[in-house]
Design a protein around this motif. Structure first.
Motif, PDB file in Angstrom:
ATOM      1  N   ARG A   1       0.839  -1.196   0.000  1.00 13.71           N
ATOM      2  CA  ARG A   1       0.000   0.000   0.000  1.00 13.71           C
ATOM      3  C   ARG A   1       0.880   1.253   0.000  1.00 13.71           C
ATOM      4  NH1 ARG A   1      -2.263   0.334   4.842  1.00 13.71           N
ATOM      5  NH2 ARG A   1      -2.832  -1.854   4.752  1.00 13.71           N
TER       6      ARG A   1
ATOM      7  N   LEU B   1       1.186   4.171  -2.854  1.00 16.14           N
ATOM      8  CA  LEU B   1       0.901   5.545  -2.459  1.00 16.14           C
ATOM      9  C   LEU B   1       2.082   6.461  -2.783  1.00 16.14           C
ATOM     10  CD1 LEU B   1      -1.039   7.512  -0.867  1.00 16.14           C
ATOM     11  CD2 LEU B   1       0.390   7.017   1.122  1.00 16.14           C
TER      12      LEU B   1
ATOM     13  N   SER C   1       2.784   6.763  -6.604  1.00 15.70           N
ATOM     14  CA  SER C   1       1.746   7.556  -7.286  1.00 15.70           C
ATOM     15  C   SER C   1       1.891   9.033  -6.947  1.00 15.70           C
ATOM     16  CB  SER C   1       0.347   7.092  -6.870  1.00 15.70           C
ATOM     17  OG  SER C   1       0.217   5.723  -7.071  1.00 15.70           O
TER      18      SER C   1
END
Lengths: 244, 356
Positions: free
Chosen positions: A36, A40, A43
């Motif tokens: 995750r 994150l 991006s």
């Protein structure tokens, strides 16, 4: 020979991957949080690179000014920085005793051991890929189309959205793919500048490094996951690296 | 709604220094050889490059003044430009290209689409709306470019070399389209061209631009009668005939008063008003009825002979009045002199026809 040399490590990774325990490891909370976090951080750094990089690329491609060579060298520099040096450089600038880091610290803003720090490290090393791709796209885009749009009453924003972005689409997607892959794989600058803190800065590459200290099989499984995520992102961006 | 433009623009060694006026409902042709500054003029009128000194006014609005710091940006000028290279947007289909100006001015998508379809229809492009730009033929691309410029109802229409990028076979249709677009557009119209005949046929007034300066200005017949520069001299004596198309079997004629010119072009329909253009070099003079493949023969009397260097301009009349350019050798061999009865002939394919 060359192909074999390049393929061998990939083959090794897949053959040494113990698929029976893969599910258990990938389902574990630490790997899930690293995944995750990686998505994150990478991006956000693509988005940040675009927001800061687009005006810079425009300036490099379209505006004539003195010192342009210098600016281009400055933009390219992080690409050739050894990542760990990039991390040290970031510490020297934004760390607790850095040139502006100490005043930021006084204002309550700290980057080491924060996700924001990981994003900054990844952006620093990967943004040049996007900036240079956009710049080359802007150079080859036909300015005369933008002029035609202006005579038809289009403001700058409309020209950007409807003429420029479609014209540089392919360079932009290339640049995003390269930037994303670079940010996703970022290790040295992150661990040096932001540290290796689970849930905050421990992205997938750091998780691989962590696992490697104690659990070789686990490290291989996480590596395969990281590779799969990278390939998936490239494929989502049009798979232009796989087409000839 | 008049245009007044006075501009000085320096680009390296090149200097453009032009003053031009155009009234609403008038077509002005700016003619000049390559490198005369025509494109610079277009770019400056459209606001794409700045002027160093001068002033541009359009319909009472000051668009630019330098020095003085006034410069209205392109997007607020309401100048419709059809560029020589069309400049259609490759990321959009034909309809989106036409609708672009309306969308940029805040017209809603549905309304813009409806009006774009109206314009496509008006130019016979109804089936092309969904086509990508690279799927359009040269003629279709030109019509899309015209529709795209006209849909926003500009105050000034600028056509930059509207006929140059087209195949010869498309010329007739393209000329008809351009003159129709000019006729139906009620604002100020400026046509930029390097082809003097095109300028003569399309314009009410011709402005000749050479090396950045206006060397002559006047109606086509004034310029043809008294050219002042070597470029304009190529226009000297050009014969212009306004008439209507008559079709007889597979032969086509332009009827001009009581005379009739046989023409080579096929793509005109009966009754269409046209301008037939005959260069003086294309007129052949003989003493007897010519027995040749030339299709047009007229008898007349020589009204004047002017010699210049090795050639002479011979005016023959009265019906039709024709100007011929012949060598001095021919003048001597045929014994041409004022008052002599002669035959003048013109090949059908030497007659250029433009829709009026």
């Amino acid at each position: 020979m060359g192909a074999l040399f390049l393929a061998l490590p990939v083959a090794g990774l897949i053959m040494r991957c113990d698929w029976r325990i893969a599910g258990a490891i990938l389902g574990g909370t630490s790997v899930r949080s690293a995944l995750r976090l990686s998505l994150l951080v990478s991006s956000l750094s693509v988005i940040l690179s675009f927001l800061f990089g687009f005006p810079l690329a425009w300036y490099l491609a379209r505006v004539r000014f003195r010192g342009k060579r210098l600016l281009r060298i400055l933009v390219t520099l992080p690409m050739v920085f050894p990542p760990v040096v990039a991390g040290v450089a970031l510490l020297a600038a934004l760390g607790p005793r850095g040139i502006i880091g100490s005043s930021l610290g006084a204002a309550g803003i700290r980057f080491p051991f924060t996700t924001a720090g990981a994003v900054i490290a990844a952006t620093f090393v990967s943004a040049p890929f996007l900036i240079l791709s956009i710049e080359s796209g802007l150079r080859s885009a036909d300015v005369r189309l933008e002029q035609a749009a202006a005579t038809l009453g289009a403001n700058r924003w409309t020209v950007l959205r409807r003429i420029v972005l479609p014209a540089i689409r392919s360079s932009l997607l290339n640049g995003i793919a390269l930037t994303w892959a670079r940010a996703l794989g970022e290790f040295g600058a992150t661990i040096t500048f932001a540290g290796n803190l689970e849930g905050r800065t421990r992205t997938l590459p750091l998780a691989v490094f962590q696992a490697l200290q104690t659990d070789y099989t686990g490290a291989v499984v996480i590596s395969v996951l990281l590779l799969a995520v990278a390939l998936l992102l490239l494929a989502l961006l049009g798979g232009r690296f796989f087409a000839s | 709604m008049n245009l007044f433009a006075r501009m000085e623009i320096r680009r390296g060694d090149f200097e453009l220094d032009v003053e031009l006026r155009a009234a609403e409902g008038e077509t002005v042709a700016l003619v000049g050889p390559n490198g005369s500054g025509k494109s610079t003029f277009v770019a400056a009128l459209a606001g794409l490059i700045g002027i160093d000194r001068g002033e541009v006014r359009l319909g009472g609005e000051l668009l630019e003044r330098s020095p003085g710091g006034v410069r209205v940006p392109s997007r607020k000028r309401n100048v419709g430009v059809v560029f020589q290279e069309r400049r259609l947007f490759p990321s959009m289909n034909a309809r989106e290209n036409v609708a672009f100006g309306l969308r940029s001015r805040g017209v809603g998508a549905k309304e813009a689409r409806r009006r774009a379809d109206d314009w496509l229809d008006r130019f016979g492009l109804a089936p092309c709306g969904d086509r990508r730009v690279d799927e359009l033929s040269g003629g279709e691309a030109q019509r899309v470019a015209l529709a795209r410029a006209l849909i926003v109802e500009p105050t000034l229409l600028l056509l930059d070399e509207p006929l140059s990028a087209l195949d010869v076979e498309l010329r007739g249709a393209a000329r008809r389209l351009v003159s129709r677009a000019l006729r139906e557009f009620s604002g100020v119209r400026i046509v930029i061209t390097h082809d003097p005949l095109e300028a003569f046929a399309l314009a009410d007034r011709v402005v000749i631009l050479e090396e950045g300066r206006v060397t002559q200005e006047g109606t086509p017949s004034e310029v043809a009668r008294r050219p002042v520069s070597s470029f304009a001299a190529s226009l000297a004596g050009v014969n212009l005939f306004k008439g209507t198309i008559r079709v007889d079997g597979d032969r086509r004629f332009v009827d001009v008063g009581e005379t009739s010119l046989r023409i080579g072009c096929a793509d005109f329909s009966p009754g269409e008003s046209v301008v037939a253009v005959v260069k003086p070099q294309a007129v052949v003079i003989a003493l007897d009825v010519p027995r040749s493949s030339l299709r047009n023969h007229f008898t007349g009397r020589i009204e004047s002979i002017e010699s210049h260097g090795g050639t002479a301009t011979v005016r023959i009349g009265p019906h039709p009045a024709l100007t011929a350019e012949v060598t001095m050798t021919a003048v001597e061999e045929l014994g041409l002199r004022e008052g002599k009865e002669v035959w003048a002939s013109v090949k059908a394919i030497e007659i250029e026809v433009y829709p009026a």
